[in-house]
Design a protein around this motif. Sequence first.
Motif, PDB file in Angstrom:
ATOM      1  N   PRO A 118       0.821  -1.211   0.000  1.00 49.69           N
ATOM      2  CA  PRO A 118       0.000   0.000   0.000  1.00 49.69           C
ATOM      3  C   PRO A 118       0.857   1.264   0.000  1.00 49.69           C
ATOM      4  O   PRO A 118       1.893   1.321   0.663  1.00 49.69           O
ATOM      5  CB  PRO A 118      -0.821  -0.115   1.293  1.00 49.69           C
ATOM      6  CG  PRO A 118      -0.798  -1.570   1.639  1.00 49.69           C
ATOM      7  CD  PRO A 118       0.505  -2.098   1.130  1.00 49.69           C
ATOM      8  N   LYS A 119       0.409   2.285  -0.736  1.00 55.29           N
ATOM      9  CA  LYS A 119       1.154   3.548  -0.815  1.00 55.29           C
ATOM     10  C   LYS A 119       1.350   4.172   0.559  1.00 55.29           C
ATOM     11  O   LYS A 119       2.369   4.795   0.823  1.00 55.29           O
ATOM     12  CB  LYS A 119       0.435   4.532  -1.749  1.00 55.29           C
ATOM     13  CG  LYS A 119       0.565   4.149  -3.201  1.00 55.29           C
ATOM     14  CD  LYS A 119      -0.104   5.168  -4.092  1.00 55.29           C
ATOM     15  CE  LYS A 119       0.045   4.696  -5.546  1.00 55.29           C
ATOM     16  NZ  LYS A 119      -0.744   5.506  -6.466  1.00 55.29           N
ATOM     17  N   SER A 120       0.359   4.004   1.429  1.00 54.66           N
ATOM     18  CA  SER A 120       0.469   4.578   2.777  1.00 54.66           C
ATOM     19  C   SER A 120       1.663   4.001   3.538  1.00 54.66           C
ATOM     20  O   SER A 120       2.209   4.650   4.441  1.00 54.66           O
ATOM     21  CB  SER A 120      -0.815   4.325   3.559  1.00 54.66           C
ATOM     22  OG  SER A 120      -1.056   2.931   3.662  1.00 54.66           O
ATOM     23  N   LEU A 121       2.088   2.800   3.152  1.00 47.13           N
ATOM     24  CA  LEU A 121       3.215   2.158   3.832  1.00 47.13           C
ATOM     25  C   LEU A 121       4.548   2.782   3.402  1.00 47.13           C
ATOM     26  O   LEU A 121       5.523   2.736   4.152  1.00 47.13           O
ATOM     27  CB  LEU A 121       3.189   0.657   3.554  1.00 47.13           C
ATOM     28  CG  LEU A 121       4.067  -0.236   4.407  1.00 47.13           C
ATOM     29  CD1 LEU A 121       3.816  -0.029   5.891  1.00 47.13           C
ATOM     30  CD2 LEU A 121       3.835  -1.694   4.030  1.00 47.13           C
ATOM     31  N   ARG A 122       4.593   3.366   2.220  1.00 44.94           N
ATOM     32  CA  ARG A 122       5.845   4.004   1.759  1.00 44.94           C
ATOM     33  C   ARG A 122       6.299   5.082   2.736  1.00 44.94           C
ATOM     34  O   ARG A 122       7.481   5.214   3.024  1.00 44.94           O
ATOM     35  CB  ARG A 122       5.644   4.611   0.364  1.00 44.94           C
ATOM     36  CG  ARG A 122       5.629   3.572  -0.709  1.00 44.94           C
ATOM     37  CD  ARG A 122       5.758   4.188  -2.091  1.00 44.94           C
ATOM     38  NE  ARG A 122       5.524   3.107  -3.048  1.00 44.94           N
ATOM     39  CZ  ARG A 122       4.623   3.139  -3.998  1.00 44.94           C
ATOM     40  NH1 ARG A 122       3.878   4.205  -4.176  1.00 44.94           N
ATOM     41  NH2 ARG A 122       4.474   2.118  -4.804  1.00 44.94           N
ATOM     42  N   ARG A 123       5.350   5.871   3.216  1.00 45.66           N
ATOM     43  CA  ARG A 123       5.674   6.935   4.168  1.00 45.66           C
ATOM     44  C   ARG A 123       6.277   6.339   5.443  1.00 45.66           C
ATOM     45  O   ARG A 123       7.288   6.829   5.950  1.00 45.66           O
ATOM     46  CB  ARG A 123       4.423   7.754   4.477  1.00 45.66           C
ATOM     47  CG  ARG A 123       4.668   8.978   5.324  1.00 45.66           C
ATOM     48  CD  ARG A 123       3.407   9.799   5.544  1.00 45.66           C
ATOM     49  NE  ARG A 123       2.422   9.072   6.340  1.00 45.66           N
ATOM     50  CZ  ARG A 123       1.281   8.565   5.864  1.00 45.66           C
ATOM     51  NH1 ARG A 123       0.957   8.696   4.603  1.00 45.66           N
ATOM     52  NH2 ARG A 123       0.453   7.909   6.658  1.00 45.66           N
ATOM     53  N   VAL A 124       5.679   5.269   5.924  1.00 47.61           N
ATOM     54  CA  VAL A 124       6.178   4.607   7.136  1.00 47.61           C
ATOM     55  C   VAL A 124       7.596   4.090   6.903  1.00 47.61           C
ATOM     56  O   VAL A 124       8.480   4.272   7.748  1.00 47.61           O
ATOM     57  CB  VAL A 124       5.237   3.457   7.556  1.00 47.61           C
ATOM     58  CG1 VAL A 124       5.801   2.679   8.730  1.00 47.61           C
ATOM     59  CG2 VAL A 124       3.855   3.990   7.881  1.00 47.61           C
ATOM     60  N   LEU A 125       7.827   3.470   5.748  1.00 49.99           N
ATOM     61  CA  LEU A 125       9.154   2.945   5.434  1.00 49.99           C
ATOM     62  C   LEU A 125      10.180   4.071   5.342  1.00 49.99           C
ATOM     63  O   LEU A 125      11.300   3.942   5.834  1.00 49.99           O
ATOM     64  CB  LEU A 125       9.113   2.157   4.120  1.00 49.99           C
ATOM     65  CG  LEU A 125       8.371   0.824   4.191  1.00 49.99           C
ATOM     66  CD1 LEU A 125       7.975   0.354   2.804  1.00 49.99           C
ATOM     67  CD2 LEU A 125       9.217  -0.227   4.893  1.00 49.99           C
ATOM     68  N   ASN A 126       9.794   5.185   4.730  1.00 45.57           N
ATOM     69  CA  ASN A 126      10.707   6.320   4.589  1.00 45.57           C
ATOM     70  C   ASN A 126      11.055   6.962   5.925  1.00 45.57           C
ATOM     71  O   ASN A 126      12.103   7.587   6.060  1.00 45.57           O
ATOM     72  CB  ASN A 126      10.119   7.374   3.636  1.00 45.57           C
ATOM     73  CG  ASN A 126      10.096   6.886   2.201  1.00 45.57           C
ATOM     74  OD1 ASN A 126      10.867   6.010   1.813  1.00 45.57           O
ATOM     75  ND2 ASN A 126       9.197   7.448   1.401  1.00 45.57           N
ATOM     76  N   ILE A 154       2.784  -3.149  17.394  1.00 46.09           N
ATOM     77  CA  ILE A 154       2.776  -1.726  17.092  1.00 46.09           C
ATOM     78  C   ILE A 154       2.248  -1.595  15.671  1.00 46.09           C
ATOM     79  O   ILE A 154       2.706  -2.325  14.772  1.00 46.09           O
ATOM     80  CB  ILE A 154       4.188  -1.119  17.216  1.00 46.09           C
ATOM     81  CG1 ILE A 154       4.690  -1.236  18.664  1.00 46.09           C
ATOM     82  CG2 ILE A 154       4.204   0.338  16.754  1.00 46.09           C
ATOM     83  CD1 ILE A 154       6.131  -0.820  18.878  1.00 46.09           C
ATOM     84  N   PRO A 155       1.275  -0.711  15.417  1.00 46.61           N
ATOM     85  CA  PRO A 155       0.727  -0.583  14.060  1.00 46.61           C
ATOM     86  C   PRO A 155       1.829  -0.456  13.007  1.00 46.61           C
ATOM     87  O   PRO A 155       2.824   0.238  13.214  1.00 46.61           O
ATOM     88  CB  PRO A 155      -0.119   0.695  14.148  1.00 46.61           C
ATOM     89  CG  PRO A 155      -0.556   0.736  15.581  1.00 46.61           C
ATOM     90  CD  PRO A 155       0.629   0.209  16.366  1.00 46.61           C
ATOM     91  N   ASP A 156       1.620  -1.161  11.910  1.00 49.24           N
ATOM     92  CA  ASP A 156       2.530  -1.236  10.764  1.00 49.24           C
ATOM     93  C   ASP A 156       3.749  -2.128  11.004  1.00 49.24           C
ATOM     94  O   ASP A 156       4.547  -2.336  10.093  1.00 49.24           O
ATOM     95  CB  ASP A 156       2.992   0.151  10.285  1.00 49.24           C
ATOM     96  CG  ASP A 156       1.837   0.996   9.788  1.00 49.24           C
ATOM     97  OD1 ASP A 156       0.964   0.454   9.089  1.00 49.24           O
ATOM     98  OD2 ASP A 156       1.806   2.204  10.100  1.00 49.24           O
ATOM     99  N   GLY A 157       3.908  -2.669  12.194  1.00 52.14           N
ATOM    100  CA  GLY A 157       5.064  -3.523  12.489  1.00 52.14           C
ATOM    101  C   GLY A 157       5.157  -4.746  11.600  1.00 52.14           C
ATOM    102  O   GLY A 157       6.232  -5.076  11.097  1.00 52.14           O
ATOM    103  N   SER A 158       4.032  -5.430  11.373  1.00 50.22           N
ATOM    104  CA  SER A 158       4.075  -6.629  10.526  1.00 50.22           C
ATOM    105  C   SER A 158       4.134  -6.265   9.044  1.00 50.22           C
ATOM    106  O   SER A 158       4.731  -6.990   8.246  1.00 50.22           O
ATOM    107  CB  SER A 158       2.881  -7.536  10.811  1.00 50.22           C
ATOM    108  OG  SER A 158       1.667  -6.892  10.493  1.00 50.22           O
ATOM    109  N   LYS A 159       3.537  -5.138   8.660  1.00 52.15           N
ATOM    110  CA  LYS A 159       3.590  -4.723   7.249  1.00 52.15           C
ATOM    111  C   LYS A 159       5.013  -4.371   6.849  1.00 52.15           C
ATOM    112  O   LYS A 159       5.486  -4.765   5.775  1.00 52.15           O
ATOM    113  CB  LYS A 159       2.664  -3.529   7.017  1.00 52.15           C
ATOM    114  CG  LYS A 159       1.196  -3.850   7.183  1.00 52.15           C
ATOM    115  CD  LYS A 159       0.376  -2.586   7.034  1.00 52.15           C
ATOM    116  CE  LYS A 159      -1.069  -2.831   7.428  1.00 52.15           C
ATOM    117  NZ  LYS A 159      -1.807  -1.578   7.573  1.00 52.15           N
ATOM    118  N   VAL A 160       5.699  -3.632   7.708  1.00 52.03           N
ATOM    119  CA  VAL A 160       7.099  -3.310   7.434  1.00 52.03           C
ATOM    120  C   VAL A 160       7.925  -4.596   7.413  1.00 52.03           C
ATOM    121  O   VAL A 160       8.808  -4.767   6.569  1.00 52.03           O
ATOM    122  CB  VAL A 160       7.646  -2.289   8.450  1.00 52.03           C
ATOM    123  CG1 VAL A 160       9.163  -2.131   8.313  1.00 52.03           C
ATOM    124  CG2 VAL A 160       6.953  -0.943   8.272  1.00 52.03           C
TER     125      VAL A 160
END
Length: 193
Positions: free
Chosen positions: A47-55, A132-138
């Motif tokens: 998901p595009k929203s995950l790019r921000r988290v990764l950055n 923690i939110p987004d932990g598994s997606k990352v």
Amino acid sequence: MEAYDIPDLIEGYAQGYFLMADEKGELGWYTSKKRALIPLDARFRYPKSLRRVLNQNRFSVAVNQDFFAVCEGCADRETSWISPQLKQIYWRLHQAGWAHSFETWQEDRLAGGILGIVIGGAFIGESMFYRIPDGSKVAMVKLVEHLRDRGFVLFDAQMQNPHLARFGAYLVKDEEYQPLLEKALFRHCEFGF
């Protein structure tokens, strides 16, 4: 309680089976006519929203830093197919070098993780979780990068779900899966850092 020794366990996974506990907690070998695979090529997406988290680099990654906590996290659900006996089996497989955890951390706090079995160039994903939110997606994005870097050829997620579909997971029939698995088994890949 049936005893599962390491060679038999690896043979079962190498033939395309996976262990699960039923609602009574009894373990059994399962397979599927269609397998969900996570692509290790350009078909992988997120998901595009995950790019921000990764950055933002909010998470660091580790391999096997706290395998047992990842196993516990994966089993910590209202209904879980990871029984106490299966957790013990994963622990034994981990000690023997077959089962691994790929983890995300936020400072000293485990954020999420993916539990899997590694045989040759195959990563057989058993489960994932987050605290923690987004932990598994990352963890998913970084694990795919990790597997690519090490020459893995198969990321078997076993069963499709909407969450995995967001990462490009796709289904293959068993007659397509078996040759992919066989090819992966003969590839020598190191999982750790």
